[in-house]
Design an enzyme around this catalytic site. Structure first.
Site, PDB file in Angstrom:
ATOM      1  CE  LYS A 143      50.889  -1.122  34.706  1.00 20.58           C
ATOM      2  NZ  LYS A 143      51.528  -1.993  33.704  1.00 20.58           N
TER       3      LYS A 143
ATOM      4  CE1 TYR B 246      45.044  -5.767  47.884  1.00 20.13           C
ATOM      5  CE2 TYR B 246      44.940  -5.038  50.173  1.00 20.13           C
ATOM      6  CZ  TYR B 246      44.753  -4.798  48.818  1.00 20.13           C
ATOM      7  OH  TYR B 246      44.276  -3.588  48.403  1.00 20.13           O
ATOM      8  CG  LEU B 247      52.429  -7.565  48.730  1.00 17.38           C
ATOM      9  CD1 LEU B 247      53.541  -7.297  47.736  1.00 17.38           C
ATOM     10  CD2 LEU B 247      53.006  -8.222  49.972  1.00 17.38           C
TER      11      LEU B 247
ATOM     12  NE  ARG C 160      49.878  -6.576  26.986  1.00 16.34           N
ATOM     13  CZ  ARG C 160      49.949  -5.530  27.799  1.00 16.34           C
ATOM     14  NH1 ARG C 160      50.584  -4.441  27.416  1.00 16.34           N
ATOM     15  NH2 ARG C 160      49.415  -5.554  29.006  1.00 16.34           N
TER      16      ARG C 160
ATOM     17  CB  VAL D 140      49.966   1.626  27.543  1.00 16.92           C
ATOM     18  CG1 VAL D 140      49.545   3.082  27.409  1.00 16.92           C
ATOM     19  CG2 VAL D 140      48.827   0.696  27.160  1.00 16.92           C
TER      20      VAL D 140
ATOM     21  CE  LYS E  96      47.373 -12.001  35.457  1.00 20.79           C
ATOM     22  NZ  LYS E  96      46.990 -10.919  36.370  1.00 20.79           N
TER      23      LYS E  96
ATOM     24  CD  GLU F 205      52.630  -5.589  34.875  1.00 21.88           C
ATOM     25  OE1 GLU F 205      52.364  -4.686  34.072  1.00 21.88           O
ATOM     26  OE2 GLU F 205      51.749  -6.167  35.554  1.00 21.88           O
TER      27      GLU F 205
ATOM     28  N   GLY G  88      43.441  -5.659  35.200  1.00 23.66           N
ATOM     29  CA  GLY G  88      43.038  -5.256  36.541  1.00 23.66           C
ATOM     30  C   GLY G  88      41.687  -5.833  36.972  1.00 23.66           C
TER      31      GLY G  88
HETATM   32  P1  ADP Z   1      46.273  -7.561  35.673  1.00 22.96           P
HETATM   33  O1  ADP Z   1      46.845  -8.561  34.731  1.00 22.96           O
HETATM   34  O2  ADP Z   1      44.795  -7.696  35.817  1.00 22.96           O
HETATM   35  O3  ADP Z   1      46.723  -6.173  35.375  1.00 22.96           O
HETATM   36  P2  ADP Z   1      48.231  -7.783  37.859  1.00 22.96           P
HETATM   37  O4  ADP Z   1      48.610  -9.043  38.500  1.00 22.96           O
HETATM   38  O5  ADP Z   1      49.216  -7.166  36.921  1.00 22.96           O
HETATM   39  O6  ADP Z   1      46.816  -7.949  37.144  1.00 22.96           O
HETATM   40  O7  ADP Z   1      47.900  -6.698  38.989  1.00 22.96           O
HETATM   41  C1  ADP Z   1      47.404  -5.425  38.672  1.00 22.96           C
HETATM   42  C2  ADP Z   1      47.518  -4.513  39.872  1.00 22.96           C
HETATM   43  O8  ADP Z   1      46.791  -5.039  40.987  1.00 22.96           O
HETATM   44  C3  ADP Z   1      48.931  -4.336  40.390  1.00 22.96           C
HETATM   45  O9  ADP Z   1      49.630  -3.341  39.699  1.00 22.96           O
HETATM   46  C4  ADP Z   1      48.653  -3.941  41.844  1.00 22.96           C
HETATM   47  O10 ADP Z   1      48.239  -2.594  41.907  1.00 22.96           O
HETATM   48  C5  ADP Z   1      47.474  -4.803  42.214  1.00 22.96           C
HETATM   49  N1  ADP Z   1      47.919  -6.080  42.804  1.00 22.96           N
HETATM   50  C6  ADP Z   1      48.195  -7.238  42.161  1.00 22.96           C
HETATM   51  N2  ADP Z   1      48.616  -8.199  43.006  1.00 22.96           N
HETATM   52  C7  ADP Z   1      48.616  -7.656  44.244  1.00 22.96           C
HETATM   53  C8  ADP Z   1      48.970  -8.142  45.578  1.00 22.96           C
HETATM   54  N3  ADP Z   1      49.373  -9.390  45.782  1.00 22.96           N
HETATM   55  N4  ADP Z   1      48.846  -7.275  46.618  1.00 22.96           N
HETATM   56  C9  ADP Z   1      48.419  -6.006  46.428  1.00 22.96           C
HETATM   57  N5  ADP Z   1      48.075  -5.497  45.228  1.00 22.96           N
HETATM   58  C10 ADP Z   1      48.168  -6.295  44.130  1.00 22.96           C
END
Ligand code: ADP
Length: 450
Positions: free
Chosen positions: A237, A202-203, A291, A294, A116, A275, A165
């Site tokens: 999700k 962290y949003l 890929r 789902v 990542k 994403e 997640g």
């Molecule tokens: P994974 O590969 O484990 O699914 P992601 O980077 O896609 O990780 O993030 C999964 C979820 O975590 C996002 O859909 C969101 O809900 C939350 N998330 C990820 N990054 C942030 C961020 N910087 N601030 C707030 N929420 C986040």
């Protein structure tokens, strides 16, 4: 075109891939563990090979057994589905080393996006906006402190090899930083075999919006619009919709353009999902999934495009079957993920399906490998069905979804259908007024209520 495709997966997605192959006149080979002897994907495929015992590590993740199954049955290509080996670059390489085609992106692209930190760096390079944070993996605590001060608390610690997640930690203030970094590194090493971590802002209340991309090996790249996947529990999700209630046509075109340009510059092929978190009108890249997802059916329902078929065409060296100007997104689609879980506590509920009656009618699609008498094994992911509903607009889609959820009967085990039934009557959801935090509080407020 291929004569025979081995499907390296199980459950609904194995069926989904089988269906695309069947319509294209391609023979299919199912693989299965001993826990899946009676599974629907095994019954429907033209041939099947048992590749090991129930444990995934010895069956659905067993690369030598899967490649041998492909060689023995004379398959030309392997589709990995999602999960299991779908984002394992080494698997894609081994498949190719054996003269088979991997139906997906190149191993290099899988590897690039699987890391990542590297993925973020690449995306910045090709002009994609990212969540503010560290440029690379974190080396030391002083650097972490400095960056966290600059972007401002709260910050999120993420594992570079993380996924599903897992492995994320929110740090509220400076005094927690060091302890949480130590813990995050330890957990990342234990879970992903790699302790590289990074920091990002962290949003507070973003939406999760992702772009579906298709690219062939002839330089054609298109997007099929976005999916809104903000309804999540534990970063997983639960329900997805397309288009997003939060975007207008201009924003869709803007993010579509950014995504397509990036993918073109990367030389990526096959289906992919970029994403983003979306907050105050801005998109911030979080990761790219190399890929099939789902939730791909919501995009299929509004575009009329079979994404698996396009992946197979691309892998066979053919061009995509349409150009961007031929992509017309029509109406609205919502997908409910139905899990074999208690709808209040989310504890797994495997067991025998005593009754099964899927809903039907115009605009209703059920992707599932269930049948009456089938025993849901305890060994795998709890997703057992996806209910996908299409309507001419969001309101029609919601009415139809409510009706379809009422009809859906899965007896003998607990499922998350009751959670979806509550969700679709909730004013915030009806108004499209939710972000990635909304479902957690909805679940907390409804816990224990019938
Ligand atoms: P994974 O590969 O484990 O699914 P992601 O980077 O896609 O990780 O993030 C999964 C979820 O975590 C996002 O859909 C969101 O809900 C939350 N998330 C990820 N990054 C942030 C961020 N910087 N601030 C707030 N929420 C986040």
């Amino acid at each position: 075109m291929f004569d025979k495709v081995l499907i390296a997966n199980r459950g609904e997605i194995a069926l989904r891939i089988h269906r695309a192959c069947r319509e294209m006149g391609i023979h299919t080979v199912a693989i299965h563990s001993t826990a899946d002897n009676d599974a629907m994907h095994v019954r429907l495929a033209d041939e099947s090979v048992c590749i090991g015992p129930p444990r995934s590590a010895e069956s659905y993740l067993n690369i030598p057994a899967i490649v041998s199954a492909a060689m023995i049955t004379g398959a030309d290509a392997i589709h990995p589905g999602y999960g299991f080996l779908s984002e394992n670059a080494r698997f894609a390489e081994i498949v190719e080393e054996h003269g088979l085609t991997f139906i997906g992106p190149s191993p290099d692209h899988i590897r690039m996006m699987g890391d990542k930190v590297e993925a973020k760096r690449k995306m910045i390079e090709v002009g994609v906006p990212v969540v503010p944070g560290t440029d690379g993996a974190l080396d030391n605590i002083d650097e972490a402190r400095a960056i966290a001060e600059t972007i401002g608390y709260p910050v999120l610690i993420k594992a570079s090899s993380g996924g599903g997640g897992k492995g994320m930690k929110v740090v509220e203030s400076a005094d927690q930083l060091e302890g949480m970094i130590t813990a995050a590194k330890r957990e990342a090493r234990a879970n992903f075999g790699d302790d590289a971590i990074y920091l990002e802002k962290y949003l507070a209340h973003p939406r999760h919006i992702e772009l579906q991309i298709l690219a062939d090996t002839h330089g054609n790249v298109i997007h099929l619009g976005e999916r809104d996947c903000s309804l999540q529990r534990s970063h997983q999700k639960v329900l997805e919709e397309a288009p997003s209630p939060a975007l207008n046509a201009k924003e869709r075109a803007r993010i579509g353009q950014i995504g397509c340009d990036a993918v073109r510059k990367l030389g990526y092929r096959s289906a992919g999902t970029i994403e983003f978190l979306y907050e105050n009108g801005e998109f911030y890249f979080i990761e790219m999934n190399t890929r099939l997802q789902v939730e791909h059916p919501v995009t299929e329902m509004i575009s009329g495009i079979d994404i698996v078929r396009e992946m197979i065409r691309v892998a066979a060296g053919t061009t995509l079957s349409m150009t961007q100007d031929k992509v017309a997104l029509q109406g609205h689609a919502i997908e409910c993920r139905v899990n074999a879980e208690d709808p209040a506590t989310f504890t797994p509920s495997p067991g025998t399906i005593e009754e099964y009656h899927p809903p039907g009618g115009l605009g209703v699609r059920v992707d599932s490998a269930l049948y009456a008498g089938y025993r849901v094994p305890p060994n795998y992911d709890s997703l057992i069905a996806k209910l996908i509903v299409h309507g001419n607009n969001r309101n029609e889609c919601l009415m139809r979804l409510r009706r379809a959820l009422e009809e859906f009967v899965i007896g003998g085990i607990k499922t998350t259908i009751p959670l979806h039934q509550k969700l679709v009557s909730e004013p915030d959801f009806i108004n499209g007024d939710y972000d990635i935090r909304w479902l957690e509080s909805f679940v907390a407020n409804n816990a224990g209520k019938p």
